[in-house]
Enzyme design. Structure first.
Site, short mmCIF file in Angstrom:
data_model
loop_
_atom_site.label_atom_id
_atom_site.label_comp_id
_atom_site.label_asym_id
_atom_site.label_seq_id
_atom_site.Cartn_x
_atom_site.Cartn_y
_atom_site.Cartn_z
N CYS A 74 -8.06 -3.80 15.75
CA CYS A 74 -8.85 -5.63 16.62
C CYS A 74 -9.40 -4.11 17.41
O CYS A 74 -9.64 -3.37 17.20
CB CYS A 74 -7.73 -5.68 17.21
SG CYS A 74 -6.01 -6.50 17.03
N ARG A 91 -12.71 -0.93 13.19
CA ARG A 91 -10.85 -0.96 13.05
C ARG A 91 -9.54 -1.83 12.62
O ARG A 91 -8.69 -1.23 12.45
CB ARG A 91 -10.75 -1.37 14.69
CG ARG A 91 -11.48 -0.37 15.49
CD ARG A 91 -11.73 -0.88 16.92
NE ARG A 91 -10.54 -0.68 17.83
CZ ARG A 91 -9.59 0.38 18.00
NH1 ARG A 91 -10.60 1.18 18.65
NH2 ARG A 91 -8.92 -0.73 18.74
N TRP A 123 -6.50 -8.24 13.92
CA TRP A 123 -5.35 -7.91 13.06
C TRP A 123 -4.05 -8.05 13.25
O TRP A 123 -3.23 -8.05 14.98
CB TRP A 123 -5.42 -5.73 12.93
CG TRP A 123 -4.84 -5.95 11.46
CD1 TRP A 123 -5.28 -5.58 10.58
CD2 TRP A 123 -3.73 -4.86 11.96
NE1 TRP A 123 -4.37 -4.80 9.93
CE2 TRP A 123 -3.01 -4.30 10.13
CE3 TRP A 123 -2.52 -4.97 12.00
CZ2 TRP A 123 -1.86 -3.92 9.79
CZ3 TRP A 123 -1.45 -4.86 11.83
CH2 TRP A 123 -1.29 -3.88 10.78
N ASN A 164 -5.51 -7.32 22.56
CA ASN A 164 -4.94 -6.54 21.59
C ASN A 164 -4.26 -5.49 22.20
O ASN A 164 -2.97 -5.70 23.12
CB ASN A 164 -6.03 -5.05 21.55
CG ASN A 164 -7.53 -5.21 21.00
OD1 ASN A 164 -7.51 -5.92 20.03
ND2 ASN A 164 -7.84 -4.62 20.74
N GLY A 165 -3.03 -5.45 20.54
CA GLY A 165 -1.52 -4.73 21.47
C GLY A 165 -0.26 -5.78 21.04
O GLY A 165 -0.50 -6.56 20.24
N GLU A 199 -2.99 14.17 0.47
CA GLU A 199 -4.11 13.33 0.82
C GLU A 199 -4.80 12.96 -0.48
O GLU A 199 -6.08 11.69 -0.11
CB GLU A 199 -4.31 14.36 1.87
CG GLU A 199 -6.05 14.15 2.10
CD GLU A 199 -5.95 12.82 2.94
OE1 GLU A 199 -6.98 12.68 3.47
OE2 GLU A 199 -4.77 12.81 3.48
N LYS A 203 -5.68 8.98 -0.61
CA LYS A 203 -7.39 8.14 -0.62
C LYS A 203 -7.47 7.15 -1.69
O LYS A 203 -8.24 5.93 -1.28
CB LYS A 203 -8.40 9.12 -0.61
CG LYS A 203 -8.55 9.90 0.58
CD LYS A 203 -9.34 9.20 1.87
CE LYS A 203 -9.34 10.21 3.62
NZ LYS A 203 -7.77 9.37 3.66
N GLU A 262 -6.10 4.13 0.04
CA GLU A 262 -6.10 3.71 0.67
C GLU A 262 -7.41 2.76 0.15
O GLU A 262 -7.96 1.34 1.19
CB GLU A 262 -7.00 3.77 1.79
CG GLU A 262 -5.39 5.06 2.63
CD GLU A 262 -6.52 5.48 3.68
OE1 GLU A 262 -6.08 6.05 4.68
OE2 GLU A 262 -7.34 6.53 3.28
N HIS A 316 11.28 15.93 -10.94
CA HIS A 316 12.98 15.84 -10.45
C HIS A 316 12.65 14.29 -10.79
O HIS A 316 12.96 13.50 -9.66
CB HIS A 316 13.20 16.72 -9.77
CG HIS A 316 13.71 17.84 -9.14
ND1 HIS A 316 15.06 18.02 -9.68
CD2 HIS A 316 13.08 19.01 -9.81
CE1 HIS A 316 14.92 19.21 -10.53
NE2 HIS A 316 13.64 20.27 -9.85
N LYS A 321 -8.27 1.46 10.91
CA LYS A 321 -9.29 3.37 11.28
C LYS A 321 -8.15 3.28 12.47
O LYS A 321 -7.77 4.45 12.38
CB LYS A 321 -10.39 3.00 11.71
CG LYS A 321 -10.87 3.96 12.38
CD LYS A 321 -10.95 4.69 11.07
CE LYS A 321 -11.80 7.14 11.73
NZ LYS A 321 -11.90 7.26 10.60
#
Length: 609
Positions: A2, A27, A74, A100-101, A482, A486, A489, A505, A604
């Site tokens: 947020c 964010r 958010w 926020n939180g 990674e 990406k 995301e 496997h 973010k």
């Protein structure tokens, strides 16, 4: 997660609020809202969706006032909706709160408030704050907020305005970041620095358990007991242009291209040009303390965790230290076996990641030494760890981390070589060669970025895929992870990274003609085994995209597509190999019409558990 932005001064607040919230979009958010005070009345506008929707709403009914607070939400408690958007108000509409939180005991508090006659309009945890402040307010806003904070459990960064005090914003912080910017007869409030760069470079960082009264005349900070605290004014070195796109279509693409210079900045001042000696002035550890370290634990989340995985290889290879990598969320709640001779290295771009902060607190409580690798000066982790090494990458606005990752790897590489020298496992000659190889990386990256158009063409062949597999061995395995992250995301394609040896496997069952398989095949002692993996994929009809080292012409006979990286030492190959995967994910997402800089459901910085 947020974003909060606030303004108080001599100008109309609304333009600052909207611009500030736009700068905080990265964010992550699903709704937005603003509140101002005008002629003794709180004016409020909020809605679900993008800030542009809020702007359309405000075009019909603008808000007036020289004081205001804004928020991008958010969703945690309650689905995205107009009602659940911030700011929230009390029953009398005399207060407005953004937060926020997570208020962990909000259900208990809400039941009490409802029994006392309060009417709730949302299903958020935040609304309890507005009603609690209402009950405790008798003309002194900060006193009311202070009483309320004594009752709540959880994390918060909050800002409150009251129509009875039209020249004051009260803010408080515990667990979620909050920064106050100092202008000329005006003050700014933000969750993050980039939103304020356009207006001021002078900031105050609020610490956990601190409150502040903001007025046009200045700011007063105090603790939960009402004791005034003298705060240091910090100067931000980032220039305003660094938080702009600079001609690029997206922040992600801009930040991919910034990596050569970002790595140069990370190296600068840490390597003596004449002798190639390494030094970290920020570290508080002595050489003797470094010698006494017998175990290293990396802890991080997401992309930073992948950097830690490469750190494990590097510290074992060069420092010959037993090294582990832990997800911060798991490490902090386990019973980790650590002591004064354990070094815990926490990696976080923002320095505000809740789980990584918790891991540092746990490590320090157990007596371990802690080092933070971080990008944001003045962030919480910089104050909580025993020492901090800044990556100096500059603002990273794109949600999908790019330059933060490569600069983290740069710091880790330098640390591994430094520990190796101190422990006698790396000779002076070896160190000089390793450092020279690192110095050459930015130039090699610039050369690599010239292949962007080739990567875009390859992306054009595979952007309709629904699944993808990424395989690597050794230091290529974390890069496979990674690269897959990406792609997930920014393009929403399901992708998984695996050690190439694990393909047989389980994952091999997924391979068919519709499955693109990205294989890290750069030069090294596992190269021949990787070629075997390519043969296995091709035998099952899979399409292979190989990341290979320049000069490896033979691999083109096996793979469907080859992206070449410049030749370097195996330990530094990840710094080069990850870049084509970043570009590949970017163009796949672009061709699929995805919102590259603000992927759905992502933030973010994850500042709540």
């Amino acid at each position: 997660m947020c974003g909060i932005f606030g303004y108080i001064g001599r100008k109309e607040a609304l333009p600052f609020l909207i611009e500030g919230l736009k700068k905080l979009e990265y964010r992550g958010y699903d709704s937005a809202g603003v509140a101002t005070i005008n002629r003794g009345k709180i004016e409020l506008s909020k809605c679900v969706g993008k800030i542009s929707f809020l702007e359309d709403q405000l075009a019909q009914k603008p808000l007036v006032g020289k004081i205001g607070i804004g928020h991008t939400r958010w969703a945690t408690h309650g689905q995205p909706s107009d009602e659940n958007s911030h700011p929230h108000q009390d029953c009398k509409k005399e207060l407005a709160v953004v937060h926020n939180g997570i208020i962990e005991n909000y259900i208990e508090l809400k039941h009490e408030l409802v029994e006392r006659g309060h009417k709730f309009l949302s299903s958020t945890d935040t609304e309890v704050l507005a009603h609690l402040i209402e009950e405790n307010y008798s003309g002194d806003l900060i006193a009311a907020v202070r009483k309320v904070l004594g009752r709540v459990r959880g994390t918060y960064a909050m800002a409150v305005v009251a129509k009875a005090e039209p020249k004051k914003i009260v803010v408080a912080r515990s667990g979620s970041p909050l920064i106050i910017g100092l202008g000329e007869k005006e003050l700014f409030l933000s969750s993050d620095i980039p939103a304020m760069l356009k207006y001021t470079s002078r900031v105050i960082y609020l610490e956990n358990g601190e409150l502040a009264e903001m007025t046009p005349d200045g700011v007063t900070v105090s603790d939960l007991n009402g004791k005034e605290i003298k705060k240091e004014i910090n100067l931000i070195s980032w220039d305003p242009e660094s938080a702009e796109k600079g001609g690029y279509a997206h922040f992600m693409l801009k930040e991919i291209h910034e990596q050569p210079n970002a790595i140069r900045k990370t190296i600068a001042g840490r390597i003596q040009p004449d002798s190639h000696k390494i030094h970290f002035d920020e570290l508080t550890m002595t050489r003797e303390e470094m010698k006494n370290i017998n175990r290293v634990v990396f802890t991080a989340c997401g992309t930073s965790w992948h950097a830690g995985l490469i750190g494990e290889y590097l510290f074992e290879q060069y420092a010959r230290l037993a090294t582990e990598v832990e997800y911060a969320a798991e490490f902090r709640y386990r019973h980790p076996i650590i002591d004064k001779n354990t070094l815990v290295i926490a990696i976080t771009q923002s320095g505000e990641t809740a789980d990584t902060l918790g891991a540092v607190w746990e490590a320090r409580a157990q007596g371990a030494k802690t080092i933070a690798i971080c990008n944001v000066v003045g962030s919480t982790i910089a104050r909580e760890a025993d020492g901090v090494i800044y990556t100096n990458a500059g603002p990273e606005i794109g949600v999908a981390s790019t330059k933060a990752f490569t600069t983290q790897l740069t710091v880790i590489y330098l640390l591994a070589v430094l520990f190796g020298k101190i422990r006698g496992t790396v000779t002076e000659a070896e160190s000089t060669k390793l450092i020279q190889d690192l110095i050459e990386i930015p130039d090699q990256l610039e050369k690599l970025l010239l292949s962007e158009k080739t990567i875009e063409k390859i992306a054009g062949k595979y952007f309709k895929a629904t699944n993808s597999l990424y395989l690597g061995r050794g230091k290529g395995f974390p890069i496979a992870l990674e690269g897959a992250l990406k792609l997930k995301e920014v393009s929403y394609i399901h992708a998984e990274g695996y050690p190439a040896a694990e393909m047989k496997h389980g994952p091999i069952a997924l391979i068919d003609k519709n499955m693109p398989v990205v294989i890290l095949a750069f030069a090294g002692r596992r190269y021949e085994k990787v070629l075997g993996n390519i043969e296995e994929v091709k035998a099952r009809g899979g399409q292979v995209i190989a990341i290979a080292t320049e000069g490896d012409d033979a691999i083109a006979q096996q793979a469907d597509e080859v992206l070449y990286i410049p030749n370097t030492t195996e330990a530094l190959s990840p710094l080069l190999a990850v870049v084509p995967l970043q570009i590949f994910a970017y163009y796949i997402a672009l061709k699929r019409g995805c919102h590259v800089d603000q992927p759905r459901n992502l933030a973010k910085s994850v500042t709540v558990e």
